[in-house]
Each structure stands twice: as C-alpha cells, then as structure tokens.
Design an enzyme around this catalytic site. Structure first.
Site, PDB file in Angstrom:
ATOM      1  N   HIS A  19      12.596 -39.052   4.400  1.00 45.44           N
ATOM      2  CA  HIS A  19      11.331 -38.920   5.117  1.00 45.44           C
ATOM      3  C   HIS A  19      10.395 -37.902   4.469  1.00 45.44           C
ATOM      4  O   HIS A  19       9.172 -38.076   4.488  1.00 45.44           O
ATOM      5  CB  HIS A  19      11.598 -38.576   6.581  1.00 45.44           C
ATOM      6  CG  HIS A  19      12.224 -39.709   7.328  1.00 45.44           C
ATOM      7  ND1 HIS A  19      13.128 -39.529   8.357  1.00 45.44           N
ATOM      8  CD2 HIS A  19      12.093 -41.058   7.175  1.00 45.44           C
ATOM      9  CE1 HIS A  19      13.509 -40.715   8.806  1.00 45.44           C
ATOM     10  NE2 HIS A  19      12.892 -41.643   8.106  1.00 45.44           N
ATOM     11  N   HIS A  42      12.949 -52.353   6.556  1.00 45.00           N
ATOM     12  CA  HIS A  42      14.091 -52.121   7.452  1.00 45.00           C
ATOM     13  C   HIS A  42      13.722 -50.961   8.376  1.00 45.00           C
ATOM     14  O   HIS A  42      14.235 -49.858   8.257  1.00 45.00           O
ATOM     15  CB  HIS A  42      15.361 -51.804   6.659  1.00 45.00           C
ATOM     16  CG  HIS A  42      15.801 -52.915   5.744  1.00 45.00           C
ATOM     17  ND1 HIS A  42      15.161 -53.193   4.555  1.00 45.00           N
ATOM     18  CD2 HIS A  42      16.804 -53.812   5.857  1.00 45.00           C
ATOM     19  CE1 HIS A  42      15.768 -54.219   3.963  1.00 45.00           C
ATOM     20  NE2 HIS A  42      16.764 -54.614   4.727  1.00 45.00           N
ATOM     21  N   SER A  99      11.115 -43.748   9.936  1.00 45.31           N
ATOM     22  CA  SER A  99      10.110 -43.961   8.888  1.00 45.31           C
ATOM     23  C   SER A  99       8.798 -44.544   9.425  1.00 45.31           C
ATOM     24  O   SER A  99       7.722 -44.089   9.022  1.00 45.31           O
ATOM     25  CB  SER A  99      10.673 -44.881   7.804  1.00 45.31           C
ATOM     26  OG  SER A  99      11.810 -44.313   7.206  1.00 45.31           O
ATOM     27  N   GLY A 143      14.040 -58.350   6.042  1.00 45.85           N
ATOM     28  CA  GLY A 143      13.015 -57.594   5.338  1.00 45.85           C
ATOM     29  C   GLY A 143      12.851 -57.964   3.881  1.00 45.85           C
ATOM     30  O   GLY A 143      11.726 -58.048   3.380  1.00 45.85           O
ATOM     31  N   ASP A 163      14.893 -49.791   2.881  1.00 48.07           N
ATOM     32  CA  ASP A 163      15.976 -48.928   3.370  1.00 48.07           C
ATOM     33  C   ASP A 163      17.050 -49.772   4.053  1.00 48.07           C
ATOM     34  O   ASP A 163      17.216 -49.726   5.269  1.00 48.07           O
ATOM     35  CB  ASP A 163      15.360 -47.902   4.341  1.00 48.07           C
ATOM     36  CG  ASP A 163      16.403 -47.027   5.006  1.00 48.07           C
ATOM     37  OD1 ASP A 163      17.527 -46.934   4.481  1.00 48.07           O
ATOM     38  OD2 ASP A 163      16.090 -46.441   6.057  1.00 48.07           O
TER      39      ASP A 163
END
Length: 280
Positions: A19, A42, A99, A143, A163
């Site tokens: 992050h 994701h 995120s 995704g 991710d």
C-alpha cells in the site's frame, strides 16, 4: 480459488509494503493534470475490521500496521498512506484500508477507477463500500481475464494493480500471460504486481520475476522479507514488481524501504530495491 479472503491478512507486513508503494505510484500519477485510469484486478472488499473474526484469528496486523501506525519517519515519507488510514479510523475505529480505498481516496474527480473481485461476498462488500463514488466501476469477474476486455482504458494514462491470492501454481503462469497481453494492448500503462515470498519449496517469486523481466519492459523490484525464509511453510515477505515504473519512484521508495526494514524486521530479514530493466 474462491476460498481466499484478505480479511485474515489485513494490515500485515505485506499490506504495508504494497500500500505504501501504491501511494507513491499515485503521487507520481497526480503530478500531471491529465486524468488517469486505475484498474485493480483483485480488489477485495476495500475496508477491513481489525477487531473482527478474520483479522483476530491470526492477528497478522501485529506484523504490520500495529508496528508502524505511529512511526514519525514514515508519516513524513508517505503522508498519503497515513491520511487514508487516519481518516478511516476517525470514522470507523480498528479498521484498515484495502487497496481500493487508497486508490479512491488519493485519486481526483477526473480520474476513473475499476475495481474487480471474483469472490461473491468480497464483491458485495466492495460494491457497498464504493457505491456512492461515481468514478468507480465495480465488476464481479476474474481480474486477469478482465484485463483483456478493459485494455486499453480511457483515459489512456494510468496503472493496473494486480494482487492475486496465488493459491494455485497456474496463477503465476496466468498472470504472466495476462501482463504480456496487457502490454501488447497498452504499452504506456504502469503495471504494479504484488507477490508473496513463501517457504523455499513453495516459493515462485524468483520465477515470476524472471518471467516478467523477459518481457523487456522497464521494471523495478521492491521487496521486504521480515524474517528468515523457511523450507516449506509461511510467508516471510513480499514484494512489488513495477513495470513501466514512473521516473523517480526508486528515489521515493528507498528511504521507505529502509525505515520499514528497521521497524518490521526480525532475525534473518532482508530488503531489496532494484531496477531490473532500466528505462531507456
């Protein structure tokens, strides 16, 4: 594949390096007035309760946010991260942003956001958390497969955040294929790919790094392992591979990685920040 829920791992050391890197990438994108696109393949739910059942089961947040929430040096280096975290906890105590919340909070009114998740309950939470934000397009689908339909995006500036859960070995193969195809369609986009560093017998991080490096795209690696790598089990660390990395991002990340290493590491820890394919 649908057994994974990020709530069990929210706020851990892997979330912190991921992050903070995303925050710095968004800082780079925000330097220009032109609008941009963010696609998060994701996304998870976007917000996690640290006092809930999932987070409390293994209390992984104690390896991450618990150790750095009051770190003055990091607050100076990545104020964007702490603004999102502090604002969320002012509203909802004992929570950690995913995120999508960093991406939505730090982007501008002119920017476009696409958040994707395949897990039914994660998708419902994600949709509920961002239903009032008109910039957000929330999608319930795979995704990596979605990238084929979504690229190139409008606006043409921007980044993809990838991710996956990496629960199965073929996810690494599918990721490389998706990124290769994605670059064929959108060769100016930033691709930020998170990966875990697992026990030696289960770890595929080096193969993933080498496979993506062979695409011959400018690529930067940032990695933080908070403890020694075991033979089989456990996640000792994680990293980000940033393809088409923005100019200057390595200089921004360097002191952040140094401070995270000091704050989070135990015996046998390691950290790296390296340009694997330089910019031309």
């Amino acid at each position: 594949m649908l057994s994974y829920k990020h709530g069990f791992h929210s706020g851990n050391h892997a979330d912190i390096i991921k992050h903070m890197t995303i925050c710095l990438l968004l800082r780079c994108l925000n330097k220009k007035d032109k609008p941009y696109t963010v696609i998060d393949t994701h996304s998870g739910s976007g917000v996690y309760r640290l006092d809930g059942f999932m987070a409390q089961k293994n209390q992984e947040f104690k390896t991450g946010i618990e150790k750095i929430k009051d770190n003055a040096k990091l607050r100076e280096l990545v104020p964007e991260f702490y603004k999102v975290y502090d604002d969320l906890n002012h509203e909802l105590k004992n929570t950690y942003p995913g995120s999508p919340l960093f991406e939505a909070s730090l982007s501008r009114d002119v920017d476009k956001l696409t958040f994707i998740d395949l897990h039914p309950s994660e998708f419902e939470n994600l949709r509920n958390n961002f239903k009032r934000d008109r910039r957000c397009n929330i999608q319930h689908r795979d995704g990596l497969e979605a990238l084929n339909a979504l690229l190139p995006p409008t606006p043409r500036r921007g980044m993809v955040v990838i991710d996956p859960a990496y629960e199965e070995k073929n996810e690494y193969i599918d990721l490389v294929k998706a990124v290769k195809n994605g670059f064929h369609k959108w060769n100016t986009g930033v691709f930020a790919i998170w990966y875990p560093v697992l026990g030696k017998l289960r770890d595929h991080s080096k193969n993933l790094t080498n496979d993506l490096r062979r695409l011959n795209v400018p690529m930067l690696q940032v990695e933080l392992c908070i403890e020694e790598q075991e033979e089989v089990f456990g996640m000792c660390g994680s990293g980000m591979l940033i393809l088409n990395y923005p100019y200057g991002i390595d200089e921004m990340l360097s002191p952040v990685v140094d401070e995270l290493y000091k704050a989070l590491s135990r015996k046998g820890a390691s950290a790296r920040l390296k340009v694997l394919n330089p910019q031309e």
